[in-house]
Design a protein around this motif. Structure first.
Motif, mmCIF file in Angstrom:
data_model
loop_
_atom_site.group_PDB
_atom_site.id
_atom_site.type_symbol
_atom_site.label_atom_id
_atom_site.label_comp_id
_atom_site.label_asym_id
_atom_site.label_seq_id
_atom_site.Cartn_x
_atom_site.Cartn_y
_atom_site.Cartn_z
ATOM 1 N N HIS A 75 23.232 24.397 18.442
ATOM 2 C CA HIS A 75 22.791 25.207 19.457
ATOM 3 C C HIS A 75 21.589 25.026 20.069
ATOM 4 O O HIS A 75 20.636 25.253 19.659
ATOM 5 N N LEU A 76 21.807 23.924 21.129
ATOM 6 C CA LEU A 76 20.799 23.160 21.748
ATOM 7 C C LEU A 76 20.712 23.388 23.146
ATOM 8 O O LEU A 76 21.866 23.506 23.978
ATOM 9 N N ASP A 77 19.532 23.452 23.817
ATOM 10 C CA ASP A 77 19.755 23.396 25.230
ATOM 11 C C ASP A 77 19.962 22.122 25.711
ATOM 12 O O ASP A 77 19.954 21.125 24.830
ATOM 13 N N ASP A 78 19.937 22.033 27.157
ATOM 14 C CA ASP A 78 20.390 20.727 27.802
ATOM 15 C C ASP A 78 19.335 19.634 27.487
ATOM 16 O O ASP A 78 19.922 18.467 27.032
ATOM 17 N N GLU A 79 18.173 19.812 27.573
ATOM 18 C CA GLU A 79 17.029 19.021 26.952
ATOM 19 C C GLU A 79 17.232 18.350 25.883
ATOM 20 O O GLU A 79 17.001 17.316 25.536
ATOM 21 N N GLU A 80 17.368 19.280 24.822
ATOM 22 C CA GLU A 80 17.337 19.047 23.422
ATOM 23 C C GLU A 80 18.543 18.051 23.211
ATOM 24 O O GLU A 80 18.834 17.060 22.443
ATOM 25 N N ARG A 81 20.046 18.403 23.873
ATOM 26 C CA ARG A 81 21.096 17.693 23.549
ATOM 27 C C ARG A 81 20.812 16.284 24.227
ATOM 28 O O ARG A 81 21.298 15.281 23.766
ATOM 29 N N ARG A 82 20.181 16.130 25.386
ATOM 30 C CA ARG A 82 19.897 14.810 25.875
ATOM 31 C C ARG A 82 19.100 13.941 24.922
ATOM 32 O O ARG A 82 19.523 12.865 24.763
ATOM 33 N N LEU A 83 17.980 14.505 24.423
ATOM 34 C CA LEU A 83 17.183 13.989 23.611
ATOM 35 C C LEU A 83 18.076 13.455 22.261
ATOM 36 O O LEU A 83 17.721 12.435 21.945
ATOM 37 N N LEU A 84 18.659 14.599 21.550
ATOM 38 C CA LEU A 84 19.355 14.062 20.616
ATOM 39 C C LEU A 84 20.503 13.216 20.907
ATOM 40 O O LEU A 84 20.842 12.179 19.855
ATOM 41 N N ARG A 85 21.161 13.109 22.116
ATOM 42 C CA ARG A 85 22.261 12.055 22.342
ATOM 43 C C ARG A 85 21.489 10.629 22.358
ATOM 44 O O ARG A 85 21.699 9.457 21.969
ATOM 45 N N ALA A 86 20.188 10.571 23.131
ATOM 46 C CA ALA A 86 19.442 9.496 23.073
ATOM 47 C C ALA A 86 18.919 8.841 21.796
ATOM 48 O O ALA A 86 19.126 7.779 21.495
ATOM 49 N N ILE A 87 18.627 9.506 20.945
ATOM 50 C CA ILE A 87 18.283 9.227 19.572
ATOM 51 C C ILE A 87 19.496 8.907 18.788
ATOM 52 O O ILE A 87 19.557 7.689 18.238
#
Length: 142
Positions: A75-87
């Protein structure tokens, strides 16, 4: 028995791989359950944990009792999803900062907050969680 408080802690031990004795022991009030096949050096941490009030059980037995682990819903917002995808795809802090148009310090702060939210302790665990949830396969940002 802890002489100062009079508390008795019971730990069940069995040689059986069958989870039924473990469940029965826990239902009867045991603080934990350990296999007889445990190596002596592996017994100290669970014994100390029981003394501290924790319930203990081998991970394999716990997985048999509760079923296979499933990744929690992310349950992540768009910015958190982008960050997690990058990680998850192995990008470093500098690259992420450039992509997100922010400072390295902000990326480090955001990463720390994300790790806490995901209840993991490092980027590798976060990447594994993202992989199990299929996040790296989602459409990338433009």
């Amino acid at each position: 028995m802890n002489i100062t408080t009079g508390i008795v802690r019971i730990l069940a031990v069995s040689g059986s791989d069958d989870p039924a004795p473990a469940v029965e022991a826990l239902r009867c009030g045991a603080e934990g359950y350990l296999p007889k096949t445990s190596e002596p050096e592996d017994l100290l941490p669970p014994l100390l944990a029981v003394l501290d009030g924790w319930a203990v059980m081998p991970g394999a037995l716990l997985r048999r009792l509760v079923g296979p682990a499933r990744p929690p819903g992310l349950h992540l917002d768009d910015e958190e999803r982008r960050l997690l995808r990058a990680i998850a795809t192995g990008e470093g802090t500098v690259t992420i900062a450039e992509r997100m148009r922010t400072s390295e310090r902000t990326v480090k702060r955001m990463t720390a907050a994300l790790l806490r939210k995901l209840r993991v302790t490092n980027r590798v665990q976060a990447a594994a969680l993202a992989g199990r949830a299929g996040l790296p396969d989602e459409r990338s940002d433009p």
